[in-house]
Design a protein around this motif. Structure first.
Motif, PDB file in Angstrom:
ATOM      1  N   UNK A  61       9.882  18.482  -5.301  1.00 51.04           N
ATOM      2  CA  UNK A  61       8.344  18.377  -4.981  1.00 51.04           C
ATOM      3  C   UNK A  61       8.073  17.025  -4.625  1.00 51.04           C
ATOM      4  N   UNK A  62       7.319  16.927  -3.151  1.00 48.19           N
ATOM      5  CA  UNK A  62       6.899  15.881  -2.787  1.00 48.19           C
ATOM      6  C   UNK A  62       5.224  15.748  -3.041  1.00 48.19           C
ATOM      7  N   UNK A  63       4.645  14.495  -3.612  1.00 48.11           N
ATOM      8  CA  UNK A  63       3.520  14.441  -3.891  1.00 48.11           C
ATOM      9  C   UNK A  63       2.906  12.921  -2.899  1.00 48.11           C
ATOM     10  N   UNK A  64       1.685  12.953  -2.683  1.00 48.18           N
ATOM     11  CA  UNK A  64       1.266  11.845  -1.820  1.00 48.18           C
ATOM     12  C   UNK A  64      -0.081  11.502  -1.997  1.00 48.18           C
ATOM     13  N   UNK A  65      -0.673  10.258  -2.096  1.00 47.24           N
ATOM     14  CA  UNK A  65      -2.136  10.032  -1.940  1.00 47.24           C
ATOM     15  C   UNK A  65      -2.417   9.005  -3.259  1.00 47.24           C
ATOM     16  N   UNK A  66      -3.832   9.061  -3.466  1.00 48.00           N
ATOM     17  CA  UNK A  66      -4.110   8.243  -4.545  1.00 48.00           C
ATOM     18  C   UNK A  66      -3.610   8.577  -5.820  1.00 48.00           C
ATOM     19  N   UNK A  67      -2.954   7.546  -6.621  1.00 48.78           N
ATOM     20  CA  UNK A  67      -2.156   7.820  -7.929  1.00 48.78           C
ATOM     21  C   UNK A  67      -2.789   8.612  -8.778  1.00 48.78           C
ATOM     22  N   UNK A  68      -4.148   8.526  -8.881  1.00 49.09           N
ATOM     23  CA  UNK A  68      -5.085   9.344  -9.849  1.00 49.09           C
ATOM     24  C   UNK A  68      -5.437  10.675  -9.284  1.00 49.09           C
ATOM     25  N   UNK A  69      -4.959  10.818  -7.955  1.00 52.51           N
ATOM     26  CA  UNK A  69      -5.524  12.281  -7.568  1.00 52.51           C
ATOM     27  C   UNK A  69      -4.089  12.737  -6.403  1.00 52.51           C
ATOM     28  N   UNK A  70      -2.920  12.830  -6.990  1.00 53.72           N
ATOM     29  CA  UNK A  70      -1.797  13.234  -5.885  1.00 53.72           C
ATOM     30  C   UNK A  70      -2.148  14.599  -5.207  1.00 53.72           C
ATOM     31  N   UNK A  71      -1.733  14.764  -4.208  1.00 54.09           N
ATOM     32  CA  UNK A  71      -1.685  16.068  -3.462  1.00 54.09           C
ATOM     33  C   UNK A  71      -0.088  16.564  -3.015  1.00 54.09           C
ATOM     34  N   UNK A 101       1.533   7.378   9.108  1.00 51.02           N
ATOM     35  CA  UNK A 101       0.254   8.033   9.342  1.00 51.02           C
ATOM     36  C   UNK A 101      -0.975   8.002   8.069  1.00 51.02           C
ATOM     37  N   UNK A 102      -0.045   8.339   6.873  1.00 55.32           N
ATOM     38  CA  UNK A 102      -0.975   8.689   5.787  1.00 55.32           C
ATOM     39  C   UNK A 102      -0.923   7.511   4.491  1.00 55.32           C
ATOM     40  N   UNK A 103      -0.036   7.025   4.226  1.00 59.83           N
ATOM     41  CA  UNK A 103       0.324   6.475   2.937  1.00 59.83           C
ATOM     42  C   UNK A 103      -0.155   4.766   3.355  1.00 59.83           C
ATOM     43  N   UNK A 104      -1.452   4.846   3.333  1.00 56.70           N
ATOM     44  CA  UNK A 104      -2.414   3.431   3.421  1.00 56.70           C
ATOM     45  C   UNK A 104      -3.159   3.595   2.456  1.00 56.70           C
ATOM     46  N   UNK A 105      -4.041   2.447   2.242  1.00 58.01           N
ATOM     47  CA  UNK A 105      -5.229   2.571   1.414  1.00 58.01           C
ATOM     48  C   UNK A 105      -6.260   3.728   1.848  1.00 58.01           C
ATOM     49  N   UNK A 106      -6.767   4.717   1.005  1.00 61.26           N
ATOM     50  CA  UNK A 106      -7.657   5.652   1.210  1.00 61.26           C
ATOM     51  C   UNK A 106      -8.926   5.251   0.505  1.00 61.26           C
ATOM     52  N   UNK A 107      -9.892   6.076   1.011  1.00 60.32           N
ATOM     53  CA  UNK A 107     -11.064   6.053   0.379  1.00 60.32           C
ATOM     54  C   UNK A 107     -10.913   6.574  -1.285  1.00 60.32           C
ATOM     55  N   UNK A 128       0.651  -1.137   0.125  1.00 65.91           N
ATOM     56  CA  UNK A 128       0.000  -0.053   0.033  1.00 65.91           C
ATOM     57  C   UNK A 128       0.853   1.328   0.061  1.00 65.91           C
ATOM     58  N   UNK A 129       2.184   1.053  -0.255  1.00 61.87           N
ATOM     59  CA  UNK A 129       3.107   2.295   0.008  1.00 61.87           C
ATOM     60  C   UNK A 129       4.122   2.363  -0.973  1.00 61.87           C
ATOM     61  N   UNK A 130       4.127   3.298  -1.650  1.00 61.96           N
ATOM     62  CA  UNK A 130       5.200   3.571  -2.649  1.00 61.96           C
ATOM     63  C   UNK A 130       6.024   4.733  -2.534  1.00 61.96           C
ATOM     64  N   UNK A 131       7.345   4.758  -2.371  1.00 64.46           N
ATOM     65  CA  UNK A 131       8.016   5.919  -2.092  1.00 64.46           C
ATOM     66  C   UNK A 131       8.886   6.024  -3.385  1.00 64.46           C
ATOM     67  N   UNK A 132       9.136   6.815  -3.835  1.00 62.27           N
ATOM     68  CA  UNK A 132       9.901   6.627  -5.228  1.00 62.27           C
ATOM     69  C   UNK A 132      10.231   8.257  -5.519  1.00 62.27           C
ATOM     70  N   UNK A 133      11.289   8.173  -6.479  1.00 65.63           N
ATOM     71  CA  UNK A 133      12.003   9.653  -7.005  1.00 65.63           C
ATOM     72  C   UNK A 133      11.873   9.414  -8.479  1.00 65.63           C
ATOM     73  N   UNK A 134      11.580  10.734  -8.942  1.00 62.86           N
ATOM     74  CA  UNK A 134      11.454  10.897 -10.514  1.00 62.86           C
ATOM     75  C   UNK A 134      12.504  12.079 -10.797  1.00 62.86           C
ATOM     76  N   UNK A 135      13.225  11.837 -11.718  1.00 62.90           N
ATOM     77  CA  UNK A 135      14.011  13.011 -12.371  1.00 62.90           C
ATOM     78  C   UNK A 135      13.162  13.809 -13.459  1.00 62.90           C
ATOM     79  N   UNK A 136      12.835  14.828 -12.961  1.00 61.74           N
ATOM     80  CA  UNK A 136      11.828  15.623 -14.133  1.00 61.74           C
ATOM     81  C   UNK A 136      12.572  16.464 -15.019  1.00 61.74           C
ATOM     82  N   UNK A 137      14.000  16.350 -15.086  1.00 62.92           N
ATOM     83  CA  UNK A 137      14.713  16.721 -15.936  1.00 62.92           C
ATOM     84  C   UNK A 137      14.913  15.743 -17.055  1.00 62.92           C
TER      85      UNK A 137
END
Length: 162
Positions: free
Chosen positions: A35-45, A62-68, A9-18
């Protein structure tokens, strides 16, 4: 990131935007780094918390778990389930219009914020200039000389004795 390896249920990854990650970063509106994003992959916050490992670990625990979400409706309360149902019952055009309407509200909030920050910046610059002018006036009126005289009066008198 090793703490989250193999998590269902948790993915922590980095992306090289360049480099290869540039299209992904463009899709999510990432302009500044890091920039750090989190949440549902279809609606990152946006993540706005602390940046130390301990802060990030606590947040993720506390937050990276299955959400509604549309994929986890069973985790939703009745209000969220009703909202999901409302959106599902809309036609594609109605849903697009709803999303655009809500995104306009977000954009309006951002524009208002930017405008107000600009006003604050202008006020700051005005106050800073007024302060600098007042300080220059006080210094020019003899503050430095007054301090020199004060220091000489406070210093013990040195006597030359032969």
């Amino acid at each position: 990131m090793a703490d989250f390896a193999g998590s269902d249920s948790q993915l922590v990854a980095d992306v090289d935007c360049t480099a290869d990650g540039e299209p992904l970063c463009e899709e999510w509106g990432i302009e500044g780094f890091p920039t750090l994003k989190w949440g549902d992959p279809s609606d990152l916050q946006d993540y706005n918390g602390g940046r130390s490992y301990e802060d990030l670990k606590q947040f993720s625990d506390e937050n990276l778990k299955p959400l509604c979400s549309i994929k986890n409706v069973d985790l939703c309360d009745d209000d969220k389930k009703a909202l999901i149902k409302k959106y599902q019952d809309m036609t594609l055009d109605e849903l697009v219009a709803e999303v655009e309407k809500e995104e306009e509200k977000v954009e309006e909030a951002n524009m208002t914020f930017d405008q107000e920050v600009e006003k604050l910046q202008e006020k700051f610059e005005q106050l800073s200039a007024e302060k600098d002018a007042k300080i220059a006036e006080v210094v020019a009126s003899g503050l430095g000389l007054a301090k020199s005289v004060l220091k000489s009066k406070e210093a013990p008198e040195v006597k030359d004795e032969l």
